[in-house]
Design a protein around this motif. Structure first.
Motif, PDB file in Angstrom:
ATOM      1  N   ASP A  65      37.906  26.611  27.441  1.00 24.62           N
ATOM      2  CA  ASP A  65      37.598  26.538  28.873  1.00 24.62           C
ATOM      3  C   ASP A  65      38.641  27.288  29.685  1.00 24.62           C
ATOM      4  N   PHE A  66      39.909  27.083  29.349  1.00 23.39           N
ATOM      5  CA  PHE A  66      40.982  27.753  30.074  1.00 23.39           C
ATOM      6  C   PHE A  66      40.898  29.273  29.894  1.00 23.39           C
ATOM      7  N   LEU A  67      40.783  29.712  28.644  1.00 23.43           N
ATOM      8  CA  LEU A  67      40.787  31.156  28.368  1.00 23.43           C
ATOM      9  C   LEU A  67      39.531  31.853  28.879  1.00 23.43           C
ATOM     10  N   ASN A  68      38.409  31.158  28.900  1.00 25.26           N
ATOM     11  CA  ASN A  68      37.182  31.758  29.419  1.00 25.26           C
ATOM     12  C   ASN A  68      37.245  31.983  30.925  1.00 25.26           C
ATOM     13  N   GLU A  69      38.093  31.259  31.599  1.00 22.87           N
ATOM     14  CA  GLU A  69      38.198  31.369  33.060  1.00 22.87           C
ATOM     15  C   GLU A  69      39.463  32.073  33.521  1.00 22.87           C
ATOM     16  N   THR A  70      40.329  32.487  32.605  1.00 23.95           N
ATOM     17  CA  THR A  70      41.649  32.988  32.990  1.00 23.95           C
ATOM     18  C   THR A  70      41.852  34.432  32.558  1.00 23.95           C
ATOM     19  N   THR A  71      42.399  35.217  33.480  1.00 23.35           N
ATOM     20  CA  THR A  71      42.787  36.597  33.203  1.00 23.35           C
ATOM     21  C   THR A  71      44.209  36.795  33.701  1.00 23.35           C
ATOM     22  N   VAL A  72      44.824  37.874  33.272  1.00 24.38           N
ATOM     23  CA  VAL A  72      46.165  38.193  33.758  1.00 24.38           C
ATOM     24  C   VAL A  72      46.124  38.413  35.265  1.00 24.38           C
ATOM     25  N   SER A  73      45.116  39.143  35.736  1.00 22.58           N
ATOM     26  CA  SER A  73      45.030  39.384  37.182  1.00 22.58           C
ATOM     27  C   SER A  73      44.778  38.073  37.937  1.00 22.58           C
ATOM     28  N   GLY A  74      44.038  37.158  37.323  1.00 21.06           N
ATOM     29  CA  GLY A  74      43.825  35.853  37.938  1.00 21.06           C
ATOM     30  C   GLY A  74      45.116  35.054  38.035  1.00 21.06           C
ATOM     31  N   LEU A  75      45.940  35.121  36.981  1.00 20.59           N
ATOM     32  CA  LEU A  75      47.236  34.446  37.022  1.00 20.59           C
ATOM     33  C   LEU A  75      48.142  35.071  38.081  1.00 20.59           C
ATOM     34  N   LEU A  76      48.099  36.396  38.174  1.00 23.14           N
ATOM     35  CA  LEU A  76      48.923  37.081  39.183  1.00 23.14           C
ATOM     36  C   LEU A  76      48.481  36.741  40.597  1.00 23.14           C
ATOM     37  N   SER A  77      47.184  36.556  40.795  1.00 20.53           N
ATOM     38  CA  SER A  77      46.721  36.189  42.142  1.00 20.53           C
ATOM     39  C   SER A  77      47.060  34.725  42.449  1.00 20.53           C
ATOM     40  N   GLU A  78      47.152  33.913  41.389  1.00 19.99           N
ATOM     41  CA  GLU A  78      47.544  32.513  41.579  1.00 19.99           C
ATOM     42  C   GLU A  78      49.031  32.413  41.935  1.00 19.99           C
ATOM     43  N   GLU A  79      49.834  33.195  41.230  1.00 16.92           N
ATOM     44  CA  GLU A  79      51.278  33.215  41.496  1.00 16.92           C
ATOM     45  C   GLU A  79      51.844  34.547  41.023  1.00 16.92           C
ATOM     46  N   GLN A  80      52.442  35.285  41.935  1.00 15.77           N
ATOM     47  CA  GLN A  80      53.055  36.551  41.566  1.00 15.77           C
ATOM     48  C   GLN A  80      54.168  36.297  40.567  1.00 15.77           C
ATOM     49  N   GLY A  81      54.155  37.076  39.501  1.00  6.42           N
ATOM     50  CA  GLY A  81      55.167  36.894  38.457  1.00  6.42           C
ATOM     51  C   GLY A  81      55.201  38.095  37.549  1.00  6.42           C
ATOM     52  N   ASN A  82      55.825  37.927  36.419  1.00  2.00           N
ATOM     53  CA  ASN A  82      56.001  38.981  35.433  1.00  2.00           C
ATOM     54  C   ASN A  82      54.698  39.156  34.647  1.00  2.00           C
ATOM     55  N   LYS A  83      54.031  40.268  34.874  1.00  2.00           N
ATOM     56  CA  LYS A  83      52.743  40.533  34.241  1.00  2.00           C
ATOM     57  C   LYS A  83      52.843  40.520  32.713  1.00  2.00           C
ATOM     58  N   ASP A  84      53.889  41.140  32.174  1.00  2.00           N
ATOM     59  CA  ASP A  84      54.053  41.175  30.722  1.00  2.00           C
ATOM     60  C   ASP A  84      54.277  39.777  30.143  1.00  2.00           C
ATOM     61  N   TYR A  85      55.000  38.960  30.868  1.00  2.00           N
ATOM     62  CA  TYR A  85      55.217  37.582  30.410  1.00  2.00           C
ATOM     63  C   TYR A  85      53.907  36.806  30.431  1.00  2.00           C
ATOM     64  N   TYR A  86      53.106  36.972  31.468  1.00  2.00           N
ATOM     65  CA  TYR A  86      51.798  36.312  31.532  1.00  2.00           C
ATOM     66  C   TYR A  86      50.919  36.740  30.353  1.00  2.00           C
ATOM     67  N   LYS A  87      50.986  38.034  29.995  1.00  2.00           N
ATOM     68  CA  LYS A  87      50.230  38.525  28.839  1.00  2.00           C
ATOM     69  C   LYS A  87      50.686  37.815  27.559  1.00  2.00           C
ATOM     70  N   GLN A  88      52.000  37.643  27.404  1.00  2.00           N
ATOM     71  CA  GLN A  88      52.534  36.951  26.233  1.00  2.00           C
ATOM     72  C   GLN A  88      52.057  35.505  26.180  1.00  2.00           C
ATOM     73  N   VAL A  89      52.083  34.845  27.317  1.00  2.00           N
ATOM     74  CA  VAL A  89      51.649  33.447  27.372  1.00  2.00           C
ATOM     75  C   VAL A  89      50.184  33.339  26.966  1.00  2.00           C
ATOM     76  N   LEU A  90      49.337  34.199  27.533  1.00  2.00           N
ATOM     77  CA  LEU A  90      47.914  34.159  27.182  1.00  2.00           C
ATOM     78  C   LEU A  90      47.689  34.513  25.711  1.00  2.00           C
ATOM     79  N   SER A  91      48.457  35.449  25.202  1.00  8.44           N
ATOM     80  CA  SER A  91      48.346  35.823  23.796  1.00  8.44           C
ATOM     81  C   SER A  91      48.674  34.642  22.893  1.00  8.44           C
ATOM     82  N   ASN A  92      49.724  33.905  23.224  1.00  6.91           N
ATOM     83  CA  ASN A  92      50.081  32.731  22.422  1.00  6.91           C
ATOM     84  C   ASN A  92      49.039  31.631  22.520  1.00  6.91           C
ATOM     85  N   ILE A  93      48.450  31.468  23.679  1.00  7.08           N
ATOM     86  CA  ILE A  93      47.395  30.464  23.823  1.00  7.08           C
ATOM     87  C   ILE A  93      46.188  30.857  22.969  1.00  7.08           C
ATOM     88  N   ARG A  94      45.866  32.158  22.939  1.00  2.00           N
ATOM     89  CA  ARG A  94      44.761  32.613  22.082  1.00  2.00           C
ATOM     90  C   ARG A  94      45.067  32.349  20.606  1.00  2.00           C
TER      91      ARG A  94
END
Length: 162
Positions: free
Chosen positions: A26-55
């Motif tokens: 449910d989380f991954l189907n609704e979440t993108t890196v750009s969605g995380l960035l719009s939720e809170e500005q942060g380190n794009k590469d770190y967000y990619k790592q977090v999503l990769s680990n969740i996958r």
């Protein structure tokens, strides 16, 4: 341990993994890196790592769920295969949840004394990611306690069989 106890643990782990897979999907189907960035500005590469680990966690949990289903449905019940599977689930799912291999987040061991959640991120993450981990942590903690036996028991059996 007797077959009935191991089979009951397999059922519990299967239910835990089924719920966990559903939450991660449910989380991954609704979440993108750009969605995380719009939720809170942060380190794009770190967000990619977090999503990769969740996958990765999702895949490990799906594999564990499939293995549980096969073993539970098998007749006669294969206690040895069940124990080996529970050991693998402990390492691939539970340990990876608390301490992923690439160290994207970590477990604060002092949290047990403070009553707070133990997962800490190296960099700020959006609330949706924090809430995902807060929602799953107590279930992972419970399963970790249930499966710690297999950590020592399985290793002991492997050493003795040499």
């Amino acid at each position: 341990m007797g077959n009935a106890i191991v089979k009951t643990q397999m059922e519990d782990v299967k239910n835990f993994l089924g719920n966990t897979v559903s939450v991660f999907e449910d989380f991954l189907n609704e979440t993108t890196v750009s969605g995380l960035l719009s939720e809170e500005q942060g380190n794009k590469d770190y967000y990619k790592q977090v999503l990769s680990n969740i996958r990765k966690l999702l895949v490990y949990c799906e594999e564990g769920l499939d293995a549980c289903n096969i073993i539970i449905l098998g007749e006669p019940f294969q206690k040895g295969a069940a124990e080996k599977t529970l050991y693998r689930i402990y390492h691939q799912c539970v340990e990876e949840f608390f301490s992923p291999k690439n160290d994207t987040w970590f477990e604060n061991s002092r949290s047990a004394y403070t009553g707070k959640n133990s997962i800490r991120f190296h960099e700020p993450v959006p609330h949706s990611v924090q809430n995902l981990f807060k929602g799953l942590e107590s279930d992972f903690q419970h399963i970790r306690e249930e499966l710690e036996y297999y950590e020592t028991d399985y290793r002991t059996k492997m050493i003795q069989s040499r």
